[in-house]
Scaffold this motif. Structure first.
Motif, PDB file in Angstrom:
ATOM      1  N   ALA A  41      -2.172   5.134  -0.244  1.00 35.50           N
ATOM      2  CA  ALA A  41      -2.698   5.057   1.121  1.00 35.50           C
ATOM      3  C   ALA A  41      -1.569   5.052   2.149  1.00 35.50           C
ATOM      4  CB  ALA A  41      -3.534   3.791   1.276  1.00 35.50           C
ATOM      5  N   TRP A  42      -1.979   5.263   3.416  1.00 38.84           N
ATOM      6  CA  TRP A  42      -1.104   5.098   4.564  1.00 38.84           C
ATOM      7  C   TRP A  42      -1.624   3.940   5.405  1.00 38.84           C
ATOM      8  CZ3 TRP A  42      -3.356   9.827   3.300  1.00 38.84           C
ATOM      9  CH2 TRP A  42      -2.493  10.816   2.834  1.00 38.84           C
ATOM     10  N   VAL A  43      -0.728   3.239   6.088  1.00 38.40           N
ATOM     11  CA  VAL A  43      -1.136   2.163   6.988  1.00 38.40           C
ATOM     12  C   VAL A  43      -0.476   2.386   8.352  1.00 38.40           C
ATOM     13  CG1 VAL A  43      -1.148  -0.324   7.425  1.00 38.40           C
ATOM     14  CG2 VAL A  43      -1.415   0.526   5.088  1.00 38.40           C
ATOM     15  N   TRP A  44      -1.295   2.292   9.402  1.00 36.98           N
ATOM     16  CA  TRP A  44      -0.794   2.404  10.764  1.00 36.98           C
ATOM     17  C   TRP A  44      -1.121   1.135  11.537  1.00 36.98           C
ATOM     18  CZ3 TRP A  44      -3.194   6.484   8.324  1.00 36.98           C
ATOM     19  CH2 TRP A  44      -2.469   7.695   8.244  1.00 36.98           C
ATOM     20  N   LYS A  45      -0.246   0.805  12.464  1.00 40.36           N
ATOM     21  CA  LYS A  45      -0.581  -0.175  13.493  1.00 40.36           C
ATOM     22  C   LYS A  45      -1.243   0.598  14.617  1.00 40.36           C
ATOM     23  CE  LYS A  45       1.400  -3.865  16.361  1.00 40.36           C
ATOM     24  NZ  LYS A  45       2.655  -4.563  16.766  1.00 40.36           N
ATOM     25  N   VAL A  46      -2.444   0.160  15.015  1.00 39.05           N
ATOM     26  CA  VAL A  46      -3.202   0.860  16.045  1.00 39.05           C
ATOM     27  C   VAL A  46      -3.669  -0.155  17.083  1.00 39.05           C
ATOM     28  CG1 VAL A  46      -3.972   2.696  14.486  1.00 39.05           C
ATOM     29  CG2 VAL A  46      -5.362   0.621  14.737  1.00 39.05           C
TER      30      VAL A  46
END
Length: 277
Positions: free
Chosen positions: A26-31
């Protein structure tokens, strides 16, 4: 750097801030949400979230026990509260492993306090370990590693056959899946398993990641076995046996086929010694 999927950003009214991690799964972003609140967006490579699919439902059921808050989810993505702070793995690697393992034990105790949580769709430990019973070896695999994998496999079958009772399990409980926030430790990334509570902290014996010498020290293994067994109120020997079984399973997963060698072959030996006591 992978761009956050526009369709999900638009659907949930999110603005990307930065990509914070990328793994094989997976990828994780701060949004940022429309209300100006920061969130963590995790998007999976598989459309069904793979073996973490039941985890979000379990984390939602564990609200108020130290689990991260799940804000929204789809088949392939999860939106969570943004957690500010170091992981317990970071704390250990920065020179305080004793604090890290104590907080980990306390977090597990809080997660599993009565009453037991009931969640549908969790993955039974029998299914988790099923691949281990099909293991194959290359002709170059050392005799000692093959012997130890087979011994751990026999242990796994006995443990599965004699589970005292079943409970919801995080399934991947280790220091890098616990973030120390101003509000206390918060647990992330549950797999969502179901089975023997003595399994829950078995994987933690292989951690903190990046500290191979520490996790192989007999005194550290002994200390963590006693600490974790008390936290989960389970027999210390049974926890040690699950630790050896889980180490063997991880070796199998990493092999992606017949086993030749593995960096944790010696750790499996150490854990098996403790499982024999």
């Amino acid at each position: 750097m992978q761009a956050a999927p526009a369709e999900i950003l638009e659907r949930w009214g999110l603005t990307p801030i930065s990509q914070v991690s990328e793994t094989a799964h997976a990828w994780v972003w701060k949004v940022r949400a429309q209300a100006g609140v920061d969130r963590a967006l995790k998007v999976y490579r598989r459309i069904d979230r793979g073996n973490e699919a039941p985890g979000a439902h379990l984390m939602a059921a564990w609200q108020g026990r130290g689990a991260v808050r799940i804000v929204n989810e789809t088949a392939s993505a999860v939106l969570m509260e943004w957690l500010e702070g170091p992981s317990l793995g970071d704390i250990a690697r920065n020179g305080n492993p004793d604090r890290a393992v104590k907080l980990l034990a306390r977090a597990a105790q809080g997660l599993h306090k009565p009453p037991q949580i009931s969640v549908q769709g969790l993955k039974p430990l029998e299914r988790v370990f099923a691949p281990l019973f099909t293991v194959q070896y290359t002709t170059n695999c050392s005799r000692s590693l093959r012997r130890d994998i087979e011994k751990a496999t026999t242990l796994a079958q006995a443990l599965l056959d004699e589970q005292p009772h079943h409970t919801a399990l995080h399934g991947d409980f280790h220091p890098d899946n616990i973030i120390v926030t101003p509000d206390g430790p918060k647990i992330i990334d549950a797999k969502g398993y179901f089975g023997d509570p003595a399994f829950e902290l078995a994987n933690a014996l292989r951690h903190p990641k990046g500290m191979p010498d520490l996790v192989r020290q007999p005194t550290q293994i002994e200390y963590c076995l006693s600490l974790y067994a008390r936290a989960m109120n389970v027999p210390r020997l049974r926890l040690a046996q699950w630790a050896a079984a889980k180490c063997a399973l991880s070796i199998y997963w990493r092999s992606r086929g017949p086993i030749t060698q593995d960096a944790e072959a010696d750790l499996l030996q150490f854990l098996l010694r403790h499982a024999d006591q």
